[in-house]
Design an enzyme around this catalytic site. Sequence first.
Site, PDB file in Angstrom:
ATOM      1  N   GLU A 258       0.894  -1.161   0.000  1.00 55.93           N
ATOM      2  CA  GLU A 258       0.000   0.000   0.000  1.00 55.93           C
ATOM      3  C   GLU A 258       0.920   1.196   0.000  1.00 55.93           C
ATOM      4  O   GLU A 258       1.704   1.361   0.927  1.00 55.93           O
ATOM      5  CB  GLU A 258      -0.846   0.069   1.278  1.00 55.93           C
ATOM      6  CG  GLU A 258      -1.671  -1.129   1.600  1.00 55.93           C
ATOM      7  CD  GLU A 258      -2.758  -1.338   0.610  1.00 55.93           C
ATOM      8  OE1 GLU A 258      -3.192  -0.347  -0.029  1.00 55.93           O
ATOM      9  OE2 GLU A 258      -3.158  -2.488   0.440  1.00 55.93           O
ATOM     10  N   CYS A 297      -3.656   7.476   4.244  1.00 54.27           N
ATOM     11  CA  CYS A 297      -3.417   6.973   2.881  1.00 54.27           C
ATOM     12  C   CYS A 297      -4.639   7.149   2.007  1.00 54.27           C
ATOM     13  O   CYS A 297      -4.532   7.182   0.786  1.00 54.27           O
ATOM     14  CB  CYS A 297      -2.990   5.515   2.938  1.00 54.27           C
ATOM     15  SG  CYS A 297      -4.085   4.470   3.880  1.00 54.27           S
TER      16      CYS A 297
HETATM   17  P1  NDP Z   1       8.525   4.814   4.555  1.00 53.43           P
HETATM   18  O1  NDP Z   1       8.380   4.186   3.237  1.00 53.43           O
HETATM   19  O2  NDP Z   1       9.734   5.589   4.815  1.00 53.43           O
HETATM   20  O3  NDP Z   1       8.439   3.721   5.702  1.00 53.43           O
HETATM   21  C1  NDP Z   1       7.428   2.763   5.729  1.00 53.43           C
HETATM   22  C2  NDP Z   1       7.903   1.586   6.549  1.00 53.43           C
HETATM   23  O4  NDP Z   1       8.997   0.973   5.896  1.00 53.43           O
HETATM   24  C3  NDP Z   1       8.402   1.970   7.931  1.00 53.43           C
HETATM   25  O5  NDP Z   1       8.083   0.968   8.844  1.00 53.43           O
HETATM   26  C4  NDP Z   1       9.898   2.040   7.722  1.00 53.43           C
HETATM   27  O6  NDP Z   1      10.621   1.849   8.903  1.00 53.43           O
HETATM   28  C5  NDP Z   1      10.087   0.874   6.783  1.00 53.43           C
HETATM   29  N1  NDP Z   1      11.319   0.916   6.045  1.00 53.43           N
HETATM   30  C6  NDP Z   1      11.930   1.970   5.481  1.00 53.43           C
HETATM   31  N2  NDP Z   1      13.045   1.582   4.863  1.00 53.43           N
HETATM   32  C7  NDP Z   1      13.163   0.244   5.052  1.00 53.43           C
HETATM   33  C8  NDP Z   1      14.120  -0.738   4.681  1.00 53.43           C
HETATM   34  N3  NDP Z   1      15.172  -0.420   3.961  1.00 53.43           N
HETATM   35  N4  NDP Z   1      13.916  -2.015   5.050  1.00 53.43           N
HETATM   36  C9  NDP Z   1      12.846  -2.353   5.774  1.00 53.43           C
HETATM   37  N5  NDP Z   1      11.908  -1.465   6.161  1.00 53.43           N
HETATM   38  C10 NDP Z   1      12.072  -0.181   5.802  1.00 53.43           C
HETATM   39  O7  NDP Z   1       7.239   5.619   4.785  1.00 53.43           O
HETATM   40  P2  NDP Z   1       6.798   6.521   6.032  1.00 53.43           P
HETATM   41  O8  NDP Z   1       5.928   5.731   6.936  1.00 53.43           O
HETATM   42  O9  NDP Z   1       7.956   7.231   6.651  1.00 53.43           O
HETATM   43  O10 NDP Z   1       5.930   7.554   5.256  1.00 53.43           O
HETATM   44  C11 NDP Z   1       6.567   8.301   4.271  1.00 53.43           C
HETATM   45  C12 NDP Z   1       5.606   8.539   3.146  1.00 53.43           C
HETATM   46  O11 NDP Z   1       4.946   7.334   2.730  1.00 53.43           O
HETATM   47  C13 NDP Z   1       4.496   9.465   3.498  1.00 53.43           C
HETATM   48  O12 NDP Z   1       4.918  10.766   3.455  1.00 53.43           O
HETATM   49  C14 NDP Z   1       3.501   9.107   2.431  1.00 53.43           C
HETATM   50  O13 NDP Z   1       3.783   9.800   1.263  1.00 53.43           O
HETATM   51  C15 NDP Z   1       3.679   7.636   2.211  1.00 53.43           C
HETATM   52  N6  NDP Z   1       2.677   6.838   2.889  1.00 53.43           N
HETATM   53  C16 NDP Z   1       1.706   6.330   2.148  1.00 53.43           C
HETATM   54  C17 NDP Z   1       0.726   5.566   2.712  1.00 53.43           C
HETATM   55  C18 NDP Z   1      -0.303   4.946   1.860  1.00 53.43           C
HETATM   56  O14 NDP Z   1      -0.787   3.855   2.152  1.00 53.43           O
HETATM   57  N7  NDP Z   1      -0.719   5.605   0.791  1.00 53.43           N
HETATM   58  C19 NDP Z   1       0.669   5.317   4.154  1.00 53.43           C
HETATM   59  C20 NDP Z   1       1.757   5.934   4.863  1.00 53.43           C
HETATM   60  C21 NDP Z   1       2.739   6.626   4.230  1.00 53.43           C
HETATM   61  P3  NDP Z   1      11.359   3.065   9.636  1.00 53.43           P
HETATM   62  O15 NDP Z   1      10.316   3.990  10.086  1.00 53.43           O
HETATM   63  O16 NDP Z   1      12.083   2.414  10.735  1.00 53.43           O
HETATM   64  O17 NDP Z   1      12.274   3.691   8.619  1.00 53.43           O
END
Ligand code: NDP
Length: 673
Positions: A258, A297
């Site tokens: 997602e 989202c």
């Molecule tokens: P991220 O993609 O940065 O992170 C999402 C998850 O992935 C977090 O748990 C993060 O952990 C993890 N993650 C990041 N890098 C890695 C890796 N290399 N290996 C394993 N896990 C990893 O998204 P955010 O939650 O920070 O949100 C950022 C943006 O995502 C928002 O600004 C928005 O644009 C979008 N978003 C979209 C959604 C949707 O469903 N449409 C929902 C939420 C966000 P950690 O926090 O530890 O880095």
Amino acid sequence: MGLQDISSYVAGHWVRPDSGAREIENAITGQAFARAGNATLNAGTMLEHARTVGGPNLRRLSFHDRARMLKALALHLGAHKQALYDLSFATGATQADHLIDIDGGIGTMLVFASKGRREMPDGHVYVDGDVEQISRKGSFLGQHICTPLQGVAVHINAFNFPVWGMLEKLAPALLAGMPAIVKPATATCYVTELAVRIMLDSGLLPEGALQLVSGSLGDMLDHLDCQDVVSFTGSTNTALQLRSNPNILQNSIRFTAEQDSLNGSILGPDVQPGSPEFDLFLKEVQREMTTKAGQKCTAIRRILAPQSSIDAVINALKARLSEITVGDPTQKETDMGALVSAAQKRDVLAKIALIASEAERVFGEPDTHPMAQSKGAFLPPMLFHCADPDNAAHIHQTEAFGPVSTIMGYRDIDHAIALLNRGKGSLVASVITHDPDVARQVALSAGAFHGRLYFNNRDSMGESTGHGSPLPHMVHGGPGRAGGGEELGGIRAVLHYMQRTAIQGSPDILSAITGTWVPGTAEVQAPAHPFTRGFYALMIGETIITASRTVTTEDIEHFAAFTGDTFYAHMDSEAAKRNPFFPDRVAHGYLLLSFAAGLFVDPDEGPVLANTGLDNLRFMKPVVAGDSIKVRLTVKAKTRRNDDYGEVRWHVTLTNQDDDRVAEYELLTMNSY
Ligand code: NDP
């Protein structure tokens, strides 16, 4: 004061953060208050524990056992939700936001608990679809079954819903029989950690069913195999990076995502200012812009209104947004709290710079609003107007994950649909219209681009659930930019954690595997009338064949007079013969059902408590006066319902004197144990 340690839960032990920890800030104050993460996370130990302890423990339970466990877990979380509310303010969320995250997560778990017991068998094999007749005589049949994957579900979640985001994935995984390793976003992992502690402390979860990674996941994805599943929520870039992990690609590991979604909402061309739909539209848009400070989202990022009403919509929205109080989420008068972090605020400001290159800001000044000087991650709601949406790109591609939305005018519904689909795949699109033709056009021309379509108007608004609310019963996910994933959607969500296998074999083999009688299975002779036998004593396939009864003209006339059903086919020989289905006057189908009951019931008080329904009734051949019928009654399936009784599904076949089938159905009874 030192930083609070947010731990991981690894193979039955809590592990505190170490030198690999990252600091976590309070969204309201901007101050670091906690830390999470480990330099070396033993991914191998966690996976091994889930696969060798958690999986077998869960798979020993039936679907109904697991559903009951979910219900108990949800109720236990509900009893401790005040602690979760108290902690969640630090994420910038208001009490209204907590209801979505915490109560919404618990509610989702309860829905899966209930659906698991109503829609899944009280066993270990889920049957998907009907028996397929793949041989002429029926000695070789086909059937699809689903069994739980034998690996681990790795849930990588976004920061915005630390409780709901975990539970909406965890509930279907556990119901399927799969253990989970939950990795929340670090920014809000302290709330998830508390929810996990509450669940583990309840003692309701079998050992190994749930583990937690607070902080980085390390190299866990490199150690997954074909029985594992990754379900990710977050940004497009992270999704792309993770789904292209060579191990995931090489082993065809299920990967659900997602991610960014430019959800749109259309004000129908039929809607005039002042109408109930006009006000409803404003309410939905304002709510989606400001709930969770727009960090949702499913939030409405693009607002599509008829060009003729665009000024009226902008003015009315500005008036509504100016009523929104932005501030400390712990205060009752606050409508909208803070974004999760200073980094997230910077990200939103960078994204709106792109949007502003194509659209004019008509509401919301981030530099001068009342909370602008605060150290917390506050932003006001911001509305942009794009006058030329056909030639714009950023407004259709850039998800500013905050209280930001862009309004654009459309010429006609085809234009609105074309603009809506420019998002190239979204989680949800909504249409506020009272015109069914508009709804139909949108469904046909835009359905393929959106995971969910939400229609609302004066008739449904009193009970509608809101554009932005994913419901456990309905699919959540979307094509293209939204990630191409699918979650929720009732039992569909459970099946994402199971393998569908086509089974081919004889009726006896299929029946043994599914625990359900299929046509052609060897008959089991009942030692006594099955109505005299308790639920547990009844065997699948147990069958009785009744005596036969001749149907007479008097029977047909008596039934017609008694019930008032004097349809010509039962009363008038010549008229019946003119009908292509009937050779002469025929017996009422309901008369045959009644005679069948008269033939197969055992009249005395016994284990059969009630007849609760008939399924799949078919009348196959007419019965005329002089024909005789008899009944074959077979135990098809049994499902425990509660401590006192269970449901028995009987297969019933009525045949005539030539052994032709005249009617067939499934009879449902509740039987005591
Ligand atoms: P991220 O993609 O940065 O992170 C999402 C998850 O992935 C977090 O748990 C993060 O952990 C993890 N993650 C990041 N890098 C890695 C890796 N290399 N290996 C394993 N896990 C990893 O998204 P955010 O939650 O920070 O949100 C950022 C943006 O995502 C928002 O600004 C928005 O644009 C979008 N978003 C979209 C959604 C949707 O469903 N449409 C929902 C939420 C966000 P950690 O926090 O530890 O880095």
